[in-house]
Write an enzyme that holds these catalytic residues in place. Structure first.
Site, short mmCIF file in Angstrom:
data_model
loop_
_atom_site.label_atom_id
_atom_site.label_comp_id
_atom_site.label_asym_id
_atom_site.label_seq_id
_atom_site.Cartn_x
_atom_site.Cartn_y
_atom_site.Cartn_z
N LYS A 24 34.29 32.95 31.72
CA LYS A 24 33.36 32.17 32.33
C LYS A 24 32.26 33.11 32.49
O LYS A 24 31.25 32.23 32.68
CB LYS A 24 34.36 32.27 33.02
CG LYS A 24 33.99 31.55 34.75
CD LYS A 24 35.13 31.04 35.59
CE LYS A 24 35.73 32.52 35.87
NZ LYS A 24 35.47 31.70 37.55
N SER A 25 32.51 34.40 32.87
CA SER A 25 30.82 35.01 33.45
C SER A 25 30.02 34.87 32.59
O SER A 25 29.02 34.76 32.63
CB SER A 25 31.63 36.33 33.67
OG SER A 25 31.96 36.93 34.65
N ARG A 123 33.13 31.90 52.07
CA ARG A 123 32.37 33.01 51.22
C ARG A 123 31.45 33.77 51.53
O ARG A 123 30.49 33.00 51.00
CB ARG A 123 32.52 33.20 49.54
CG ARG A 123 33.86 33.02 49.55
CD ARG A 123 34.64 32.05 47.42
NE ARG A 123 34.59 33.40 47.05
CZ ARG A 123 34.45 33.86 45.48
NH1 ARG A 123 34.99 32.07 45.00
NH2 ARG A 123 34.44 34.60 44.74
N GLN A 170 27.68 40.01 40.74
CA GLN A 170 26.95 39.16 41.05
C GLN A 170 25.98 38.88 41.86
O GLN A 170 24.87 38.62 41.62
CB GLN A 170 28.06 38.22 41.12
CG GLN A 170 28.84 37.58 41.15
CD GLN A 170 30.33 36.08 41.74
OE1 GLN A 170 29.70 36.86 43.01
NE2 GLN A 170 31.45 36.24 41.46
N ASP A 322 39.57 41.19 38.74
CA ASP A 322 39.94 40.09 38.89
C ASP A 322 40.86 40.08 38.19
O ASP A 322 41.29 39.09 38.15
CB ASP A 322 39.16 38.89 37.81
CG ASP A 322 38.08 38.71 38.52
OD1 ASP A 322 37.24 38.54 39.91
OD2 ASP A 322 36.77 38.01 37.39
N LYS A 349 38.34 36.08 47.95
CA LYS A 349 37.44 35.39 46.69
C LYS A 349 38.14 34.02 46.98
O LYS A 349 38.12 33.71 48.49
CB LYS A 349 38.53 35.95 45.81
CG LYS A 349 38.69 37.26 44.82
CD LYS A 349 36.87 37.18 44.08
CE LYS A 349 36.52 38.27 44.03
NZ LYS A 349 35.71 38.65 42.98
N ARG A 353 42.96 37.38 48.51
CA ARG A 353 43.83 37.35 46.88
C ARG A 353 44.76 38.31 47.53
O ARG A 353 46.03 38.48 47.05
CB ARG A 353 43.14 37.57 46.08
CG ARG A 353 43.41 36.59 45.14
CD ARG A 353 42.59 36.60 43.73
NE ARG A 353 42.20 35.28 43.27
CZ ARG A 353 40.44 35.21 42.35
NH1 ARG A 353 40.32 36.91 42.15
NH2 ARG A 353 40.49 34.71 41.92
#
Length: 439
Positions: A24-25, A123, A170, A322, A349, A353
């Site tokens: 995904k990244s 977020r 990010q 993650d 997140k 979480r």
């Protein structure tokens, strides 16, 4: 949207091989770099989830032409000449999309607005706003510039030397992507280990990236402005974070043996494998290779007769942030108490979480203590029962694989979020011997 419950019944040990979806990244970054590149970018094996599809739709809205099939797409880049979007850009549930796209748009001479779903709008974005404002862009967000939607008025940017308060791939990527369109050399100082997919992909696209090692595993990354990436031919490796749930399930169950084929093995991402080995699981790596600057290969995990508890060192956390939901699957099976700390960022997140994991584990009979920045878990019996995913794909997947070794069925209230990253997750679980189906 109507909830999609998932019920997982206990069954035999999982066994077999699978190929996880594309990383995904890396997929997010491939679509964004294709937007800025001169020429065509060819991408095969991209992540098919809703998050990455959202980024693909955004680059199309910004002028990129996309042809081909979902598994093999060609994007014709704009050479930095991005088109002003006609509407608000919807980032869905993806914080990666919003933060990286903000860096791209900060260097464009027009107005754009980024928003997302209810979860994304909770977020924080302040850490992105600060450096992009320092470079000359105008940015605003609600709640005192803290939360999306994010409004960006791009400008001709000036290079900055920005020090991150905490290691964040990010935020670093956002600044580096903005730096491609800035005057001068932009540098980002990252104070500890963090993913380096952006730097690797920039190099593969012909952009000069200078790295300098800093203390405590950190680094300084620099790019010169007005650099024009060239189109790439990229085969996306399998997503380690997606594979992690099945590898953790194998480690947690004696007699289980699972192989993830073609999975990305970038060392900034594979801390969970080190944890599994320290807890007593057998981990094998084979067919190792490098493609477009990224390590990949096959990983096989076997469940031992007995797992030992283990306290994850704080310095390992960036390499498995993650995978913390997957780690809980293993910790709940180990003899003794396993601990993890230094993971406060998990509170912002897709869900909080740490709180969500602790609450659901306790509901299934696991002895768990929620810390300010981590968890303590005592291994033992999984009683079965109900788990609430809170719209978080990684929570849903963690409790689905946990259900394979519970005393009775585990019912996840809504598994729809899994489609954001791993649409084929349930079919893979069934193919490996799991007993799962919709309610």
């Amino acid at each position: 949207m109507k909830p999609t419950p998932l019920i997982v019944e206990p069954g035999p040990a999982l066994f077999g091989a699978f190929t996880p979806p594309g990383d995904k990244s890396i997929t997010h970054r491939a679509w964004l770099l294709a937007l800025l590149a001169e020429g065509d970018t060819h991408v095969s094996g991209a992540n098919p989830g809703a998050d990455c599809e959202g980024t693909l739709h955004a680059v199309q809205a910004l002028g990129v032409s996309v042809t081909g099939t979902p598994d093999a797409r060609t994007l014709t880049g704009l050479g930095g000449r991005v088109r002003e979007p006609e509407a608000v850009l919807d980032c869905g549930n993806s914080g990666t999309m919003l933060r990286l796209l903000a860096g791209v748009l900060a260097a464009q001479p027009f107005l754009s607005v980024l928003t997302g779903d209810d979860s994304l709008r909770r977020r924080p974005v302040a850490r992105v706003i600060e450096p992009l404002r320092a470079m000359g862009a105008t940015l605003f967000a609600r709640d005192g510039d803290r939360l999306p939607p994010l409004v960006i008025r791009g400008a001709r940017l000036a290079a900055v030397r920005h020090s991150l308060p905490v290691a964040s791939a990010q935020v670093a990527s956002s600044v580096l992507l903005a730096g491609l369109g800035a005057d001068g050399e932009t540098s980002v100082e990252i104070p500890g280990p963090a993913r380096d997919h952006t730097e690797r992909m920039l190099r593969a696209a012909g952009v000069a990236v200078v790295e300098t090692a800093l203390a405590a595993g950190g680094r300084r990354v620099s790019v010169r402005g007005h650099a024009l990436p060239r189109g790439l031919r990229l085969s996306v490796p399998g997503d380690f974070s997606a594979a992690a749930f099945f590898l953790a399930a194998a480690a947690a169950t004696p007699g289980s043996r699972i192989t993830a084929n073609g999975v990305g093995l970038n060392p900034t991402r594979t801390g969970l494998l080190d944890v599994l080995e320290r807890m007593g699981a057998k981990v094998e790596r084979s067919e190792l290779r490098i493609e477009a600057g990224e390590e990949l290969g096959n990983v096989t995990v076997e469940g031992p007769a007995r797992l030992a508890s283990f306290d994850v060192p704080v310095e390992w956390i960036p390499r498995l942030i993650d995978e913390v939901p997957a780690w809980t699957v293993v910790a709940s099976a180990a003899a003794g108490v396993s601990r993890l700390a230094g993971a406060a960022e998990l509170r912002v997140k897709e869900s909080d979480r740490l709180s969500t994991l602790a609450r659901n584990l306790a509901a299934l009979g696991v002895h768990v203590r929620e810390l300010r920045d981590g968890l303590e878990i005592e291994g033992g019996r999984i009683a079965g029962g109900a788990a609430r995913a809170e719209g978080d794909h990684r929570i849903a997947m963690a409790f689905a694989v946990l259900g394979t070794r519970a005393a009775s069925a585990v019912r996840i209230d809504d598994a729809a979020s899994i489609a954001t990253s791993y649409p084929g997750f349930v079919s893979t679980l069934v193919a490996l011997g799991g007993r799962a189906g919709s309610a």
